[in-house]
Each structure stands twice: as structure tokens, then as C-alpha cells.
Write an enzyme that holds these catalytic residues in place. Structure first.
Site, PDB file in Angstrom:
ATOM      1  N   LEU A 118    -102.365  -8.527   8.016  1.00  0.00           N
ATOM      2  CA  LEU A 118    -102.020  -7.114   8.649  1.00  0.00           C
ATOM      3  C   LEU A 118    -102.369  -6.929   9.849  1.00  0.00           C
ATOM      4  O   LEU A 118    -103.696  -7.161  10.489  1.00  0.00           O
ATOM      5  CB  LEU A 118    -102.302  -5.799   7.509  1.00  0.00           C
ATOM      6  CG  LEU A 118    -101.654  -5.888   6.236  1.00  0.00           C
ATOM      7  CD1 LEU A 118    -102.187  -5.202   5.603  1.00  0.00           C
ATOM      8  CD2 LEU A 118    -100.780  -5.255   6.377  1.00  0.00           C
ATOM      9  N   THR A 123     -98.917   2.315  15.097  1.00  0.00           N
ATOM     10  CA  THR A 123     -98.593   3.799  14.178  1.00  0.00           C
ATOM     11  C   THR A 123     -99.932   3.129  12.749  1.00  0.00           C
ATOM     12  O   THR A 123    -100.595   2.393  13.060  1.00  0.00           O
ATOM     13  CB  THR A 123     -97.084   3.507  13.640  1.00  0.00           C
ATOM     14  OG1 THR A 123     -97.659   2.442  12.615  1.00  0.00           O
ATOM     15  CG2 THR A 123     -96.630   3.185  14.550  1.00  0.00           C
ATOM     16  N   HIS A 125     -99.093   2.723   9.870  1.00  0.00           N
ATOM     17  CA  HIS A 125     -98.857   1.024   9.071  1.00  0.00           C
ATOM     18  C   HIS A 125     -99.727   1.109   8.199  1.00  0.00           C
ATOM     19  O   HIS A 125     -99.962   0.510   7.291  1.00  0.00           O
ATOM     20  CB  HIS A 125     -97.182   0.565   8.819  1.00  0.00           C
ATOM     21  CG  HIS A 125     -96.024   0.694   8.804  1.00  0.00           C
ATOM     22  ND1 HIS A 125     -95.017   1.583   9.463  1.00  0.00           N
ATOM     23  CD2 HIS A 125     -96.098   0.538   7.693  1.00  0.00           C
ATOM     24  CE1 HIS A 125     -94.348   1.796   9.153  1.00  0.00           C
ATOM     25  NE2 HIS A 125     -94.289   0.484   7.822  1.00  0.00           N
ATOM     26  N   PHE A 150    -108.978 -11.918  -2.795  1.00  0.00           N
ATOM     27  CA  PHE A 150    -108.222 -11.015  -1.725  1.00  0.00           C
ATOM     28  C   PHE A 150    -108.415 -11.530  -0.092  1.00  0.00           C
ATOM     29  O   PHE A 150    -108.883 -11.760   0.645  1.00  0.00           O
ATOM     30  CB  PHE A 150    -109.768  -9.533  -1.451  1.00  0.00           C
ATOM     31  CG  PHE A 150    -109.018  -9.012  -0.580  1.00  0.00           C
ATOM     32  CD1 PHE A 150    -107.299  -7.849  -0.732  1.00  0.00           C
ATOM     33  CD2 PHE A 150    -110.141  -8.407   0.598  1.00  0.00           C
ATOM     34  CE1 PHE A 150    -106.973  -7.341  -0.162  1.00  0.00           C
ATOM     35  CE2 PHE A 150    -109.262  -7.355   1.952  1.00  0.00           C
ATOM     36  CZ  PHE A 150    -107.888  -6.296   1.268  1.00  0.00           C
TER      37      PHE A 150
END
Ligand code: DLZ
Length: 193
Positions: A118, A123, A125, A150
Site C-alpha cells: 500500500l 486521498t 484510500h 502480515f
């Protein structure tokens, strides 16, 4: 001299384990070396190639569902006569999720590594997906009793992502750490059962 970052190393024998890797396809140029790093350490710990199953989903938001279904699928297959093996799963590009239901008995996977990258944009998101993925993956491992590693990088730039995948010889490939963590937790899950 030991590094201040990362766990104190332990050695574990992964030769009896079955490990799944589920990766998102966003930011694939970073995902690919992370998955390769995880696989490299699984193999180095003795996990057989045929006992490593790799599947993908579109983005990190989908990781909790994909991991949950992979675990359910493997549990059903391990208890159903004539069902596909890990090798069959590996050979197929997709799992027929619609044909599977949850709630079967013993688990076939000893651990799953969820891999996503990520990268923060302009934004919100990033925040929503990181929050959903981390909480979702924690819920899946606690609900199923199968360790979920993870392997989701949450970074502020392409450069940070590349450094955490060891791209261009810079930084360190965190996928390798995730492979080691999967073997350790897979072994300990059996010991603690
Ligand atoms: C929408 C989105 C955005 C903006 N960024 C990323 C990202 O950096 N990494 C990632 O894995 N996925 C991203 N996605 C896609 C979402 O995870 C998800 O696939 C879509 O919102 C569809 O549910």
C-alpha cells in the site's frame, strides 16, 4: 553484531509444513520480489516446493477474504476424498471460491503469508485499506486458528516500498522475514495444539 530491528533469529524445520502465500496484484513490481523472498526462506527452512501454494487477489483490501477462503478450501480438501491437492491448487490459476463452503474440520495449511503493498496517495484510500486489511487479517487468524503473517507494506513512497523489497540492492527484503515467520508460527501452532 545483532541488529536492533527484527526478531532474534530462531531455526525451525519446515519440512513437514504446508504454507500458502496470497498476494495482491497492486504494485506488482514490488510484490514480485517480496513473494520471491518469502519463498526463498520457506525453501531454505525445508518446506517442499509442492507444499507452497501461491494465489493472488486484486488488491490488499481483498486479502482477508482471499486468505479466509484459501484456508477454508484447504480444510475441505484435506477432509474430502479425491479432492485437489496443494499441487493441484498451485497449478490452477484460480480457486473456484463459489464451490467451497466454510466450517470443515482440521486445517491443511500451517500458515498463510498475506502480501500487499500500500503506497499512500493523495486521498484517504490508503488509511481505509490499511485499516481494513490489518484488522481483517488479524480476525482471520484468530477465527481460524491458522497463523496469518502480515506481509503488507504501508509506505509513503515508491522508494520506501522498493527499499523494503530489497530492490536494486537497497534496504532489505521483508519477504524473507515473512517466510521465516511463517515457518516458526507453523511449527509452533502444531506444538501448541
Ligand atoms: C484502490 C487502491 C488504491 C488506491 N491503492 C492500493 C494500493 O496501494 N495497494 C493495494 O494493494 N491496493 C490498492 N487499491 C485497491 C484496493 O485494495 C482494492 O483492490 C479495491 O478497492 C477493490 O476493492
Amino acid at each position: 553484531m545483532s541488529s536492533l530491528k527484527g526478531p532474534t533469529p530462531q531455526q525451525h524445520d519446515g519440512s513437514g509444513l504446508r504454507i500458502g502465500i496470497v498476494h495482491a496484484r497492486w504494485n506488482e513490481s514490488v510484490i514480485a520480489p517480496l513473494v520471491a523472498g518469502a519463498k526463498k526462506k520457506l525453501l531454505a527452512c525445508g518446506v517442499k516446493e509442492s507444499n507452497i501454494v501461491v494465489q493472488s487477489c486484486p488488491g490488499s483490501f481483498e486479502l482477508p477474504f482471499a486468505v479466509q477462503r484459501l484456508i477454508s478450501a484447504s480444510q475441505i480438501q484435506s477432509t474430502s476424498a479425491g479432492a485437489p491437492s496443494a499441487t493441484d491448487l498451485l497449478a490452477s490459476s484460480t480457486i473456484d471460491l463459489t464451490s467451497l463452503s466454510s466450517g470443515a474440520a482440521s486445517g491443511a495449511f500451517d500458515a498463510i503469508i498475506a502480501v500487499g503493498v500500500l503506497i499512500k496517495g493523495e486521498t484517504m484510500h490508503f488509511e481505509y485499506i490499511a485499516d481494513a486489511a490489518s484488522h481483517g487479517l488479524m480476525r482471520v487468524q484468530l477465527d481460524t486458528g491458522i497463523p496469518v503473517i502480515f506481509g503488507v507494506l504501508t509506505v509513503l513512497s515508491d522508494e520506501q516500498a522498493q527499499a523494503r523489497a530489497g530492490i536494486n540492492g537497497k534496504g532489505h527484503n521483508h519477504g524473507e522475514d515473512w517466510g521465516l515467520a511463517a515457518v516458526e508460527m507453523g511449527v509452533k501452532r502444531r506444538e501448541w495444539t
